[in-house]
Scaffold this motif. Structure first.
Motif, PDB file in Angstrom:
ATOM      1  N   THR A   1      -3.092  -2.982  -9.199  1.00  0.00           N
ATOM      2  CA  THR A   1      -2.373  -1.646  -9.317  1.00  0.00           C
ATOM      3  C   THR A   1      -2.613  -0.844  -8.369  1.00  0.00           C
ATOM      4  O   THR A   1      -3.887  -0.374  -7.871  1.00  0.00           O
ATOM      5  CB  THR A   1      -3.165  -1.274 -10.742  1.00  0.00           C
ATOM      6  OG1 THR A   1      -2.873  -2.056 -11.794  1.00  0.00           O
ATOM      7  CG2 THR A   1      -2.133   0.313 -10.954  1.00  0.00           C
ATOM      8  N   VAL A   2      -1.427   0.005  -7.778  1.00  0.00           N
ATOM      9  CA  VAL A   2      -1.475   0.826  -6.859  1.00  0.00           C
ATOM     10  C   VAL A   2      -2.239   2.061  -7.308  1.00  0.00           C
ATOM     11  O   VAL A   2      -2.069   2.563  -8.314  1.00  0.00           O
ATOM     12  CB  VAL A   2      -0.244   1.172  -6.380  1.00  0.00           C
ATOM     13  CG1 VAL A   2      -0.088   2.309  -5.480  1.00  0.00           C
ATOM     14  CG2 VAL A   2       0.384   0.100  -5.633  1.00  0.00           C
ATOM     15  N   GLY A   3      -3.390   2.626  -6.441  1.00  0.00           N
ATOM     16  CA  GLY A   3      -4.060   3.996  -6.890  1.00  0.00           C
ATOM     17  C   GLY A   3      -5.066   3.506  -8.095  1.00  0.00           C
ATOM     18  O   GLY A   3      -5.692   4.763  -8.206  1.00  0.00           O
TER      19      GLY A   3
ATOM     20  N   ASP B   1       7.295   6.717  -0.446  1.00  0.00           N
ATOM     21  CA  ASP B   1       6.035   6.309  -0.773  1.00  0.00           C
ATOM     22  C   ASP B   1       5.027   6.662   0.304  1.00  0.00           C
ATOM     23  O   ASP B   1       5.238   7.188   1.432  1.00  0.00           O
ATOM     24  CB  ASP B   1       5.917   4.554  -0.613  1.00  0.00           C
ATOM     25  CG  ASP B   1       6.475   3.625  -1.893  1.00  0.00           C
ATOM     26  OD1 ASP B   1       6.749   4.521  -2.664  1.00  0.00           O
ATOM     27  OD2 ASP B   1       6.664   2.404  -1.785  1.00  0.00           O
TER      28      ASP B   1
ATOM     29  N   THR C   1      -3.142  12.023  -9.521  1.00  0.00           N
ATOM     30  CA  THR C   1      -3.093  10.727  -9.316  1.00  0.00           C
ATOM     31  C   THR C   1      -3.247  10.282  -7.776  1.00  0.00           C
ATOM     32  O   THR C   1      -3.000  11.158  -6.931  1.00  0.00           O
ATOM     33  CB  THR C   1      -1.692   9.947  -9.823  1.00  0.00           C
ATOM     34  OG1 THR C   1      -1.643   8.770  -9.699  1.00  0.00           O
ATOM     35  CG2 THR C   1      -0.530  10.747  -8.917  1.00  0.00           C
TER      36      THR C   1
ATOM     37  N   ASN D   1      -1.621   7.222  -6.938  1.00  0.00           N
ATOM     38  CA  ASN D   1      -0.484   6.275  -6.828  1.00  0.00           C
ATOM     39  C   ASN D   1       0.662   7.044  -6.367  1.00  0.00           C
ATOM     40  O   ASN D   1       1.058   8.101  -6.641  1.00  0.00           O
ATOM     41  CB  ASN D   1      -0.136   5.800  -8.326  1.00  0.00           C
ATOM     42  CG  ASN D   1       0.787   4.743  -8.250  1.00  0.00           C
ATOM     43  OD1 ASN D   1       1.504   4.556  -7.091  1.00  0.00           O
ATOM     44  ND2 ASN D   1       1.296   4.152  -9.480  1.00  0.00           N
TER      45      ASN D   1
ATOM     46  N   GLN E   1       3.684   6.052  -5.201  1.00  0.00           N
ATOM     47  CA  GLN E   1       4.962   5.559  -5.413  1.00  0.00           C
ATOM     48  C   GLN E   1       5.973   6.414  -6.018  1.00  0.00           C
ATOM     49  O   GLN E   1       5.898   6.548  -7.210  1.00  0.00           O
ATOM     50  CB  GLN E   1       4.863   4.051  -6.117  1.00  0.00           C
ATOM     51  CG  GLN E   1       4.143   2.915  -5.522  1.00  0.00           C
ATOM     52  CD  GLN E   1       3.750   1.777  -6.530  1.00  0.00           C
ATOM     53  OE1 GLN E   1       3.334   2.012  -7.829  1.00  0.00           O
ATOM     54  NE2 GLN E   1       4.210   0.661  -6.049  1.00  0.00           N
TER      55      GLN E   1
ATOM     56  N   THR F   1       7.414   9.925 -10.141  1.00  0.00           N
ATOM     57  CA  THR F   1       6.553   8.784 -10.281  1.00  0.00           C
ATOM     58  C   THR F   1       7.667   7.897 -11.028  1.00  0.00           C
ATOM     59  O   THR F   1       8.860   8.249 -11.615  1.00  0.00           O
ATOM     60  CB  THR F   1       5.353   8.985 -10.889  1.00  0.00           C
ATOM     61  OG1 THR F   1       5.726   9.261 -12.235  1.00  0.00           O
ATOM     62  CG2 THR F   1       4.693  10.275 -10.389  1.00  0.00           C
TER      63      THR F   1
ATOM     64  N   ASN G   1      -3.097   5.787 -14.502  1.00  0.00           N
ATOM     65  CA  ASN G   1      -3.648   6.062 -13.021  1.00  0.00           C
ATOM     66  C   ASN G   1      -3.442   7.655 -13.189  1.00  0.00           C
ATOM     67  O   ASN G   1      -3.429   8.299 -11.866  1.00  0.00           O
ATOM     68  CB  ASN G   1      -3.094   5.503 -12.025  1.00  0.00           C
ATOM     69  CG  ASN G   1      -3.499   4.003 -11.717  1.00  0.00           C
ATOM     70  OD1 ASN G   1      -4.502   3.636 -12.546  1.00  0.00           O
ATOM     71  ND2 ASN G   1      -2.835   2.997 -11.223  1.00  0.00           N
TER      72      ASN G   1
ATOM     73  N   VAL H   1       1.359   2.636   0.764  1.00  0.00           N
ATOM     74  CA  VAL H   1       0.631   2.943  -0.773  1.00  0.00           C
ATOM     75  C   VAL H   1      -1.043   2.373  -0.563  1.00  0.00           C
ATOM     76  O   VAL H   1      -1.179   1.698   0.219  1.00  0.00           O
ATOM     77  CB  VAL H   1       1.444   2.178  -1.855  1.00  0.00           C
ATOM     78  CG1 VAL H   1       2.858   2.756  -2.003  1.00  0.00           C
ATOM     79  CG2 VAL H   1       1.508   0.733  -1.677  1.00  0.00           C
TER      80      VAL H   1
ATOM     81  N   GLU I   1      -3.693   0.812  -2.287  1.00  0.00           N
ATOM     82  CA  GLU I   1      -4.063  -0.328  -3.264  1.00  0.00           C
ATOM     83  C   GLU I   1      -5.102   0.054  -3.976  1.00  0.00           C
ATOM     84  O   GLU I   1      -6.024   0.939  -3.742  1.00  0.00           O
ATOM     85  CB  GLU I   1      -4.265  -1.526  -2.606  1.00  0.00           C
ATOM     86  CG  GLU I   1      -2.998  -2.211  -1.966  1.00  0.00           C
ATOM     87  CD  GLU I   1      -3.213  -3.437  -1.469  1.00  0.00           C
ATOM     88  OE1 GLU I   1      -4.382  -3.988  -1.206  1.00  0.00           O
ATOM     89  OE2 GLU I   1      -2.013  -4.187  -1.018  1.00  0.00           O
ATOM     90  N   SER I   2      -5.577  -0.684  -5.126  1.00  0.00           N
ATOM     91  CA  SER I   2      -6.922  -0.622  -5.894  1.00  0.00           C
ATOM     92  C   SER I   2      -8.012  -0.911  -5.036  1.00  0.00           C
ATOM     93  O   SER I   2      -8.029  -1.826  -4.034  1.00  0.00           O
ATOM     94  CB  SER I   2      -6.878  -1.478  -7.127  1.00  0.00           C
ATOM     95  OG  SER I   2      -7.907  -1.701  -7.814  1.00  0.00           O
TER      96      SER I   2
END
Length: 420
Positions: free
Chosen positions: A29-31, A82, A103, A105, A107, A118, A349, A378, A380-381
């Motif tokens: 999951t992004v962020g 992004d 956040t 994230n 995106q 978002t 997130n 972006v 990443e986790s």
């Protein structure tokens, strides 16, 4: 006592497994930021009922679930909106349900109203100034609380701008022969009557394009070398003035002797307003070699629509228009808090402010402790899958060991019950 310790350990192992499973499930999951379980031992009382060296514990307990806000890997995407944060800070969004959340994230997309949102439709916050009449937006010269708002991309383009300034940077050859104006008057169609010519496009108040041609004629080459400058509009020789628009004087070092500017006034079109153009010739030199243009500039433009967006490291959103104009339309905000682990996660997130986190501190990317923006990327986790899987194996073994102690205790009690 062993039963209580085993039951406590079973609950703690179960909680740790839940945290690890959540980390593994959100590893892509992004962020997303991984979590770790903090354990503490539990003591009931001493065997003597008072302070004693002999104390029997009742197992372990989960003291806290702490998130790690370390930097995740950066991945490039194909979306110019992004954004990844390199360093400290969070994006701040306005929730559809009301209030604000943080956040990592990055995106983002544009909704039908032009807001940067978002994937859930919550709007990104930043700094913009809006014209109350035209609705045009731009980046503020200085970020203030008054310019803090939801970020919007204007749906309209930019209007036409009439040319009011022309800049000439070129070299006039010191090797050319002089031309006597009395015997050889300037004729734009006869190259033998002028020493050098160049042209550039200009625009009227309606955004229509026109041609401005300049003709340079060397008149003298002793003491201060002099050149006459003439202009012709849209290649129409009828616009050629009877006398020079300006005369340039050069010293023995090839530098201009001021003044070197002139003002051109003309009607470029029947429907357009009269044009008043200041022509700056301060960057013209006279050296040996060929007459060569270095840079010809003007500040007019035709109307244009947004053709693309770009975001700088300091969060400035720049719009590129079809007429070649670029314009700063906003600045992305980054928000920090004193204690990241004091933030309360609300899912998706998102985190919200709590008394333990401290209040929001807003500002520009790259300013103070804030990180910088990487556009088209972006974050990443930050979950390390290898480590999480190893921890899962360890917690599963702990779970099995505690379950076995409960099973043994149950067997002992069952044996006692069956005694006759």
């Amino acid at each position: 006592m062993a039963f209580q310790q085993g039951l406590s350990g079973l609950n703690s192992s179960s909680k740790a497994l839940d945290v690890i499973s959540n980390n593994v499930a959100n590893a892509s999951t992004v962020g997303f930021k991984n979590s770790g379980t903090v354990f503490a031992d539990a003591y009931a009382s001493s065997l003597t009922g008072a302070v004693s060296k002999v104390q029997i514990g009742i197992g372990s307990a989960v003291q806290a679930v702490r998130q790690s806000f370390t930097q995740g890997n950066i991945t490039t995407t194909s979306n110019p909106l992004d954004m990844a944060i390199n360093g400290n800070g969070f994006f701040e969004v306005e929730l559809q349900s009301g209030g604000f959340a943080l956040t990592r994230n990055g995106q983002f997309n544009i909704d039908k109203q032009g807001y940067i949102v978002t994937p859930l439709g919550d709007r990104l916050m930043g700094y913009q100034v809006e014209d109350p009449i035209s609705g045009d937006v731009r980046a503020p010269a200085t970020v203030t609380a008054d310019s803090f708002r939801t970020m919007v991309i204007p749906s309209t383009g930019v209007g036409a701008a009439a040319t009011t300034e022309v800049g000439l940077s070129l070299n006039l050859s010191a090797d050319v022969e002089t031309i006597d104006g009395a015997t050889t008057p300037l004729d734009p169609n006869d190259p033998e009557t002028y020493s050098y010519s160049t042209a550039l496009k200009i625009f009227d108040s309606l955004g229509k394009e026109h041609s401005l041609s300049l003709y340079f004629v060397r008149r003298t080459d002793v003491v201060n070398s002099t050149w006459d400058v003439y202009t012709v509009l849209d290649n129409d020789t009828a616009t050629l003035p009877a006398t020079p628009n300006a005369t340039l004087n050069f010293d023995g070092l090839g530098k201009l002797v001021p003044p070197s500017d002139f003002v051109l006034t003309s009607n470029l079109g029947p429907d357009a307003d009269p044009s008043v153009i200041n022509v700056d010739m301060s960057m013209i030199t006279q050296f040996g070699g060929k007459s060569t243009p270095r840079e010809l500039t003007q500040n007019g433009s035709a109307p244009g629509e947004i053709a693309g967006l770009s975001i700088s490291r300091n969060g400035t959103i720049q719009a590129r228009y079809t007429n070649g104009i670029t314009k700063d339309i906003g600045i992305v905000n980054l928000t920090t808090v004193r204690n990241n682990n004091g933030l309360s996660p609300i899912g998706n997130n998102y985190w919200v402010e709590t008394p333990e986190s401290g209040g929001f501190a807003r500002g520009e990317p790259g300013n103070g402790l804030n990180g910088v923006i990487s556009a088209g990327q972006v974050e990443e986790s930050n979950v390390d899958l290898t480590q999480e899987l190893v921890q899962m194996i360890i917690q599963q073994r702990n779970y099995q060991a505690n379950a076995q102690s409960i099973r043994t205790q149950d067997q002992i009690l069952q044996t006692l019950v069956n005694l006759r």
